[in-house]
Design a protein around this motif. Structure first.
Motif, PDB file in Angstrom:
ATOM      1  N   ALA A  77      75.783  65.258  51.285  1.00  0.00           N
ATOM      2  CA  ALA A  77      75.828  64.275  52.363  1.00  0.00           C
ATOM      3  C   ALA A  77      76.017  62.905  52.027  1.00  0.00           C
ATOM      4  N   LEU A  78      75.995  62.366  51.045  1.00  0.00           N
ATOM      5  CA  LEU A  78      76.467  61.191  50.703  1.00  0.00           C
ATOM      6  C   LEU A  78      77.770  61.093  50.751  1.00  0.00           C
ATOM      7  N   LEU A  79      78.457  61.987  50.213  1.00  0.00           N
ATOM      8  CA  LEU A  79      79.970  61.932  50.558  1.00  0.00           C
ATOM      9  C   LEU A  79      80.300  61.916  51.796  1.00  0.00           C
ATOM     10  N   ALA A  80      79.740  62.782  52.562  1.00  0.00           N
ATOM     11  CA  ALA A  80      80.209  62.937  54.017  1.00  0.00           C
ATOM     12  C   ALA A  80      79.975  61.540  54.625  1.00  0.00           C
ATOM     13  N   ARG A  81      78.799  60.934  54.415  1.00  0.00           N
ATOM     14  CA  ARG A  81      78.430  59.533  55.056  1.00  0.00           C
ATOM     15  C   ARG A  81      79.334  58.526  54.688  1.00  0.00           C
ATOM     16  N   THR A  82      80.088  58.760  53.276  1.00  0.00           N
ATOM     17  CA  THR A  82      80.979  57.448  52.855  1.00  0.00           C
ATOM     18  C   THR A  82      82.410  57.788  52.737  1.00  0.00           C
ATOM     19  N   ASP A  83      82.744  59.035  53.194  1.00  0.00           N
ATOM     20  CA  ASP A  83      84.279  59.204  53.407  1.00  0.00           C
ATOM     21  C   ASP A  83      85.054  58.643  52.094  1.00  0.00           C
TER      22      ASP A  83
END
Length: 198
Positions: free
Chosen positions: A41-47
């Protein structure tokens, strides 16, 4: 480092190490699944396109399934390799890559070494910790590798420490060389902190 701070850190590390060793296999599996979800989820939010992460030991919240999934998503993942001079070297993670015992008997990847400055190109750092406090101060395991790395980076991207929920505590003993983190990832939540750089 003053003796008082050193003693406080040593005592806290011993307590945390003992707590981690008492966890059941089921608790470890559940923690790894939770950390994987939180990091995804962190990767998805931060691209992000490139990250550093670490290969978890059996007592740490697990990161290995996350690393493999990130590689599958096309994210470049750098893994740390300890050096005798106290610096971290880096290698690119490969799916289910070979692992060996590093300098301290901890799991480290096998691969081409890119040098300590390779980490300057990542968009996000995911690092181990024994505990983190609400100000973003991190207690490591006492060897200083990640403090040296963070302290030497020209442009430090966000840094998230992976810990168990109970390891986000009120206050971590702090010395002058200790480096703060931007946030924590636990099996149940990701928290952005407001670290105070010094």
């Amino acid at each position: 480092m003053s003796d008082g701070i050193d003693d406080a850190k040593r005592a806290l590390r011993a307590e945390l190490r003992e707590r981690r060793q008492l966890l059941s296999d089921q608790a470890r599996t559940t923690a790894e699944e939770g950390v994987h979800r939180q990091l995804d989820a962190l990767l998805a939010r931060t691209d992000v396109r490139s990250i550093s992460c670490f290969l978890s030991t059996p007592t740490e919240p697990g990161t290995r399934s996350f690393v493999n999934a990130a590689i599958e998503r096309g994210i470049r993942v750098l893994l740390p390799v300890t050096r005798i001079d106290g610096l971290l070297d880096w290698t690119v993670a490969t799916p289910d890559g070979d692992v060996t015992d590093g300098l301290f008997g901890l799991p480290e990847p096998v691969g081409e070494l890119l040098g300590p400055i390779a980490v300057n190109d990542v968009d996000l750092l995911v690092i181990p910790a024994a505990a983190v406090d609400h100000r973003g101060m991190r207690l490591g395991w006492g060897r200083g590798y990640f403090d040296k790395t963070l302290g030497s980076m020209e442009r430090c991207p966000p840094v998230y420490a992976v810990i168990y929920d109970s390891e986000l505590i009120d206050e971590v003993p702090r010395d002058v060389h200790d480096q703060p983190v931007s946030g924590v990832v636990t099996p149940t939540q990701t928290i952005v902190l407001s670290p105070q750089r010094h």
